[in-house]
Motif scaffolding. Structure first.
Motif, short mmCIF file in Angstrom:
data_model
loop_
_atom_site.label_atom_id
_atom_site.label_comp_id
_atom_site.label_asym_id
_atom_site.label_seq_id
_atom_site.Cartn_x
_atom_site.Cartn_y
_atom_site.Cartn_z
N THR A 17 61.35 32.15 -29.64
CA THR A 17 61.95 32.55 -28.36
C THR A 17 63.42 32.15 -28.30
O THR A 17 64.28 32.95 -27.90
CB THR A 17 61.18 31.89 -27.20
N VAL A 18 63.72 30.92 -28.70
CA VAL A 18 65.11 30.44 -28.66
C VAL A 18 65.95 31.13 -29.72
O VAL A 18 67.09 31.53 -29.47
CB VAL A 18 65.16 28.91 -28.83
N LEU A 20 65.56 34.07 -31.01
CA LEU A 20 65.82 35.44 -30.57
C LEU A 20 66.93 35.47 -29.53
O LEU A 20 67.80 36.36 -29.55
CB LEU A 20 64.55 36.06 -30.00
N ALA A 21 66.90 34.53 -28.59
CA ALA A 21 67.93 34.48 -27.55
C ALA A 21 69.30 34.21 -28.17
O ALA A 21 70.30 34.85 -27.83
CB ALA A 21 67.59 33.40 -26.52
N VAL A 22 69.34 33.26 -29.09
CA VAL A 22 70.60 32.92 -29.77
C VAL A 22 71.12 34.11 -30.58
O VAL A 22 72.30 34.47 -30.52
CB VAL A 22 70.42 31.70 -30.70
N GLY A 23 70.22 34.74 -31.33
CA GLY A 23 70.62 35.88 -32.15
C GLY A 23 71.11 37.06 -31.32
O GLY A 23 72.07 37.73 -31.69
N THR A 24 70.45 37.30 -30.19
CA THR A 24 70.83 38.43 -29.33
C THR A 24 72.23 38.25 -28.75
O THR A 24 73.01 39.20 -28.67
CB THR A 24 69.81 38.57 -28.18
N GLU A 93 57.18 32.67 -21.90
CA GLU A 93 58.14 32.90 -22.96
C GLU A 93 59.25 33.87 -22.53
O GLU A 93 60.40 33.74 -22.96
CB GLU A 93 57.44 33.44 -24.22
N GLU A 94 58.92 34.85 -21.67
CA GLU A 94 59.94 35.77 -21.19
C GLU A 94 60.98 35.01 -20.36
O GLU A 94 62.19 35.25 -20.48
CB GLU A 94 59.29 36.87 -20.34
N ALA A 95 60.51 34.11 -19.49
CA ALA A 95 61.43 33.32 -18.67
C ALA A 95 62.27 32.39 -19.54
O ALA A 95 63.47 32.20 -19.30
CB ALA A 95 60.64 32.52 -17.64
N ALA A 96 61.65 31.80 -20.56
CA ALA A 96 62.38 30.92 -21.46
C ALA A 96 63.45 31.69 -22.23
O ALA A 96 64.56 31.20 -22.44
CB ALA A 96 61.41 30.25 -22.43
N ALA A 123 70.01 27.27 -33.24
CA ALA A 123 68.86 27.74 -34.01
C ALA A 123 68.30 26.64 -34.91
O ALA A 123 67.09 26.49 -35.05
CB ALA A 123 69.24 28.96 -34.85
N PHE A 124 69.20 25.87 -35.52
CA PHE A 124 68.77 24.77 -36.39
C PHE A 124 68.00 23.72 -35.59
O PHE A 124 66.92 23.26 -36.01
CB PHE A 124 69.98 24.13 -37.06
N ASN A 125 68.53 23.35 -34.43
CA ASN A 125 67.92 22.28 -33.63
C ASN A 125 66.54 22.66 -33.12
O ASN A 125 65.60 21.87 -33.18
CB ASN A 125 68.83 21.91 -32.46
N ILE A 126 66.39 23.88 -32.60
CA ILE A 126 65.08 24.27 -32.06
C ILE A 126 64.05 24.41 -33.18
O ILE A 126 62.89 24.04 -33.02
CB ILE A 126 65.17 25.58 -31.24
#
Length: 240
Positions: A17-18, A20-24, A93-96, A123-126
């Motif tokens: 989830t994280v 994907l958010a970072v990549g987007t 997960e959508e809200a996250a 991305a590394f940390n998550i």
């Protein structure tokens, strides 16, 4: 393998989830590079620590690891029961994904060569955070007896491949994955295994040998299912 797969599936979904958010928002090159770097570090940890466990007396490992697995499983099971009873909200997960996307937007690009340092670090940390729990589960399950490290590792790798494949195909958080159901099942499994190993490490002879694990898992499942309606009484959402 089943316990490792289910537990790893939950952690991989949360990490995805994280990422994907970072990549987007920040770019896929940096997000994927950060996640890949974390996976290399985690794989090295498993490779180094796994064989070292074989040098420690089995009963010591069973007692120490069994205690940790039991506490870990009970923590997951407690949260799953409270979520099922409506006492704390279900993980969305959508809200996250939306929250992490918004958090990435105001941050200025910080380039390190071709990579964005912010995206790389996020991305590394998550991946390290969620992956550390996976490593713990793999090593703990693998320490339960001879030859268990390989199937435990295989279960985690299959979960990683499944979640990664779905993430690549869908490019969106896996909101439909019944995460609380998975955590409920994993909590029951880990609690059963943990109790069994603590007993063996303490010198207790379980009736029926390894078949006692089935009885322990069934016992934890029955208790957990009974606690859900009990906890639902006067339920108030108080936050996670």
């Amino acid at each position: 393998m089943a316990a490792s797969f289910l537990a790893s599936l939950v952690e991989c979904v949360e990490a995805l989830t994280v990422v994907l958010a970072v990549g987007t928002v920040r770019g896929w090159r940096s997000a994927l590079a950060g996640a890949a770097a974390a996976l290399v570090v985690l794989g090295t940890i498993v490779r180094v620590l796994g064989p070292q466990l074989q040098r420690i007396p089995l009963h010591v490992i069973q007692l120490a690891v069994g205690t940790m697995v039991l506490l870990f499983g009970l923590r997951w099971l407690r949260k799953a029961i409270l979520r099922a009873a409506g006492r704390i909200p279900l993980h969305d997960e959508e809200a996250a994904f939306a929250k992490n996307t918004v958090a990435m937007l105001p941050l200025r690009p910080q380039q390190v060569g071709l990579l964005d340092r912010v995206a790389l670090a996020a991305a590394f940390n998550i991946t390290m955070l969620e992956g550390t729990e996976v490593v713990f589960i793999v090593i703990a399950l693998g320490a339960g007896g001879a030859g268990l490290l390989l199937p435990a590792t295989a279960g985690a790798l299959i979960a990683l491949l499944v979640v990664t494949g779905l993430g690549v195909a869908l490019h969106r958080p896996l909101a439909r994955v019944p995460e609380n159901t998975l955590k409920f099942a994993v909590g029951v499994l880990l609690s059963g295994f943990g109790t069994f190993w603590v007993g063996e490490g303490a010198g207790f002879s379980w009736p029926g040998g390894d078949l006692a694990i089935v009885a322990l898992v069934a016992g934890y499942l029955s208790i957990a299912l009974a606690l859900v309606p009990m906890s639902r009484a006067n339920a108030v959402v108080v936050g996670d």
